[in-house]
Design a protein around this motif. Structure first.
Motif, short mmCIF file in Angstrom:
data_model
loop_
_atom_site.label_atom_id
_atom_site.label_comp_id
_atom_site.label_asym_id
_atom_site.label_seq_id
_atom_site.Cartn_x
_atom_site.Cartn_y
_atom_site.Cartn_z
N PRO A 72 0.81 -1.22 0.00
CA PRO A 72 0.00 0.00 0.00
C PRO A 72 0.85 1.27 0.00
O PRO A 72 1.89 1.32 0.64
CB PRO A 72 -0.83 -0.13 1.29
N TYR A 73 0.40 2.25 -0.73
CA TYR A 73 1.07 3.56 -0.84
C TYR A 73 2.47 3.45 -1.45
O TYR A 73 3.31 4.31 -1.23
CB TYR A 73 1.16 4.23 0.54
N ALA A 74 2.69 2.40 -2.24
CA ALA A 74 4.03 2.19 -2.82
C ALA A 74 4.42 3.31 -3.77
O ALA A 74 5.60 3.63 -3.91
CB ALA A 74 4.08 0.85 -3.54
N ARG A 75 3.45 3.92 -4.45
CA ARG A 75 3.77 4.97 -5.42
C ARG A 75 4.15 6.29 -4.74
O ARG A 75 4.69 7.18 -5.39
CB ARG A 75 2.61 5.17 -6.38
N GLN A 76 3.86 6.39 -3.46
CA GLN A 76 4.26 7.59 -2.71
C GLN A 76 5.56 7.27 -1.96
O GLN A 76 5.60 7.22 -0.75
CB GLN A 76 3.15 8.00 -1.74
N ASP A 77 6.61 7.05 -2.74
CA ASP A 77 7.88 6.59 -2.17
C ASP A 77 8.94 7.68 -2.14
O ASP A 77 10.08 7.41 -1.78
CB ASP A 77 8.40 5.39 -2.96
N VAL A 94 4.09 3.56 6.05
CA VAL A 94 3.52 2.22 6.06
C VAL A 94 4.56 1.22 6.56
O VAL A 94 4.24 0.31 7.34
CB VAL A 94 3.03 1.83 4.66
N ALA A 95 5.80 1.38 6.16
CA ALA A 95 6.88 0.50 6.62
C ALA A 95 7.03 0.58 8.15
O ALA A 95 7.20 -0.45 8.82
CB ALA A 95 8.19 0.87 5.94
N LYS A 96 6.96 1.79 8.68
CA LYS A 96 7.08 1.95 10.13
C LYS A 96 5.90 1.30 10.85
O LYS A 96 6.07 0.68 11.91
CB LYS A 96 7.16 3.44 10.47
N SER A 156 4.00 -3.12 14.19
CA SER A 156 2.98 -4.14 14.40
C SER A 156 3.60 -5.47 14.82
O SER A 156 2.96 -6.25 15.52
CB SER A 156 2.14 -4.33 13.13
N GLY A 157 4.84 -5.75 14.34
CA GLY A 157 5.52 -6.95 14.81
C GLY A 157 5.92 -7.94 13.74
O GLY A 157 6.23 -9.10 14.08
N ILE A 158 5.96 -7.57 12.47
CA ILE A 158 6.40 -8.52 11.46
C ILE A 158 7.89 -8.78 11.61
O ILE A 158 8.65 -7.92 12.04
CB ILE A 158 6.09 -8.03 10.02
N THR A 159 8.31 -9.99 11.25
CA THR A 159 9.72 -10.35 11.29
C THR A 159 10.32 -10.45 9.89
O THR A 159 11.54 -10.49 9.73
CB THR A 159 9.93 -11.68 12.01
N ASP A 165 7.16 -7.00 -6.97
CA ASP A 165 7.37 -5.87 -7.88
C ASP A 165 7.09 -4.52 -7.22
O ASP A 165 6.15 -3.81 -7.60
CB ASP A 165 6.51 -6.02 -9.14
N LEU A 166 7.89 -4.18 -6.24
CA LEU A 166 7.73 -2.88 -5.59
C LEU A 166 7.88 -1.75 -6.60
O LEU A 166 8.64 -1.85 -7.57
CB LEU A 166 8.78 -2.71 -4.49
N HIS A 167 7.15 -0.68 -6.38
CA HIS A 167 7.22 0.46 -7.29
C HIS A 167 8.63 1.01 -7.36
O HIS A 167 9.08 1.48 -8.43
CB HIS A 167 6.25 1.55 -6.80
N ALA A 168 9.34 0.96 -6.26
CA ALA A 168 10.75 1.36 -6.21
C ALA A 168 11.47 0.45 -5.23
O ALA A 168 10.99 0.22 -4.11
CB ALA A 168 10.90 2.82 -5.79
N ALA A 169 12.62 -0.09 -5.65
CA ALA A 169 13.37 -0.99 -4.78
C ALA A 169 13.82 -0.31 -3.50
O ALA A 169 14.09 -0.97 -2.49
CB ALA A 169 14.58 -1.55 -5.53
N ALA A 170 13.90 1.02 -3.52
CA ALA A 170 14.34 1.76 -2.33
C ALA A 170 13.39 1.61 -1.16
O ALA A 170 13.77 1.89 -0.01
CB ALA A 170 14.51 3.24 -2.68
N ILE A 171 12.16 1.17 -1.40
CA ILE A 171 11.20 0.98 -0.32
C ILE A 171 11.73 -0.03 0.69
O ILE A 171 11.43 0.04 1.88
CB ILE A 171 9.84 0.54 -0.88
N GLN A 172 12.55 -0.98 0.23
CA GLN A 172 13.13 -1.97 1.14
C GLN A 172 13.96 -1.30 2.22
O GLN A 172 14.09 -1.82 3.33
CB GLN A 172 13.99 -2.96 0.35
N GLY A 173 14.54 -0.16 1.91
CA GLY A 173 15.36 0.56 2.88
C GLY A 173 14.57 1.29 3.93
O GLY A 173 15.16 1.80 4.89
N PHE A 174 13.25 1.34 3.79
CA PHE A 174 12.41 2.00 4.80
C PHE A 174 12.23 1.13 6.04
O PHE A 174 11.79 1.61 7.08
CB PHE A 174 11.03 2.33 4.22
N PHE A 175 12.57 -0.17 5.92
CA PHE A 175 12.38 -1.09 7.04
C PHE A 175 13.68 -1.22 7.83
O PHE A 175 14.78 -1.07 7.28
CB PHE A 175 11.96 -2.47 6.52
N PRO A 176 13.57 -1.50 9.13
CA PRO A 176 14.78 -1.70 9.94
C PRO A 176 15.60 -2.88 9.45
O PRO A 176 15.09 -3.77 8.76
CB PRO A 176 14.21 -1.97 11.35
#
Length: 234
Positions: free
Chosen positions: A140-145, A159-161, A166-169, A175-186
């Protein structure tokens, strides 16, 4: 995970999980339509554990999880967006497995489903789940990256925060809109960005290019630098 790894992993999808592994795994879905979750479970040979997300008249979400998840590795499948529900009925016979309540509620928005997923993750962790891997085909909200206006919000980061809190591991996306979204997660939350090009190539090879006499022997790469992604062309 890169594109090459995604293609090589196709063969592993054809093998079922062992009984020992199944005893430590629990597969759930927050979707009202079980089509995608059932097709995944059929491939893995794993049962789909019962659960649902109820919505009160005021819009509040309430997850109801039936199986015990204490000490188990939970895989939670959530398509989130009502417009992104997978339609696999032509590929897998799910006549007896589909949910009786598989109609989408037009009044529900992507935000309603996102809150339902977050509450479900929190409930799983409180119930003692060892790990919670979220399978999120539509982020969700992947295009607002990125910040493309002076006062714009980077919603994909928020959304990543929210998912992290919430507790995902672990997170599995498509196919993320931008691969940089992966960097939003710890760093402690790995993100696997899978690519749809692998099953597309497999489908084209199997069902489109069936008559080899109509094809020349020359091959060209579909994606530069990906030698394994080759198809025959005229």
């Amino acid at each position: 995970m890169n594109k090459a790894d995604s293609i090589e992993s196709l063969e592993s999808l054809n093998s079922h999980l062992s009984d020992k592994t199944l005893s430590k795994v629990c597969v759930l879905t927050t979707d009202q339509d079980f089509t995608l979750a059932n097709s995944i479970c059929l491939r893995l040979g794993a049962p789909l554990s019962p659960m649902k997300v109820d919505y009160f008249s005021n819009g509040e979400a309430r997850p109801v999880i039936n199986p015990s998840v204490h000490g188990k590795k939970v895989f939670l499948i959530s398509t989130i967006s009502p417009s992104c529900r997978a339609d696999l009925t032509n590929l897998v016979n799910l006549t007896n497995l589909t949910s009786s309540n598989d109609k989408k509620d037009p009044e529900k928005s992507i935000n309603d489903y996102l809150i339902g997923v977050m509450l479900t993750i929190g409930a799983l962790r409180r119930a003692g789940a060892k790990e919670v891997t979220l399978i999120l085909p539509s982020y969700p909200y992947a295009r607002q990256d990125k910040k493309d206006e002076p006062h714009a919000a980077i919603s994909a980061s928020h959304v990543a925060k929210l998912l992290a809190v919430s507790g995902i591991t672990r997170l599995i996306c498509l196919d993320l809109h931008a691969a940089a979204i992966q960097g939003f997660f710890p760093e402690e939350i790995p993100v696997d960005n899978l690519y749809a090009i692998a099953p597309v190539i497999e489908h084209v090879r199997t069902w489109v290019f069936t008559n080899s006499k109509c094809l020349k022997t020359r091959v060209v790469p579909v994606i530069n630098g990906l030698a394994k992604s080759e198809v025959a062309v005229d």
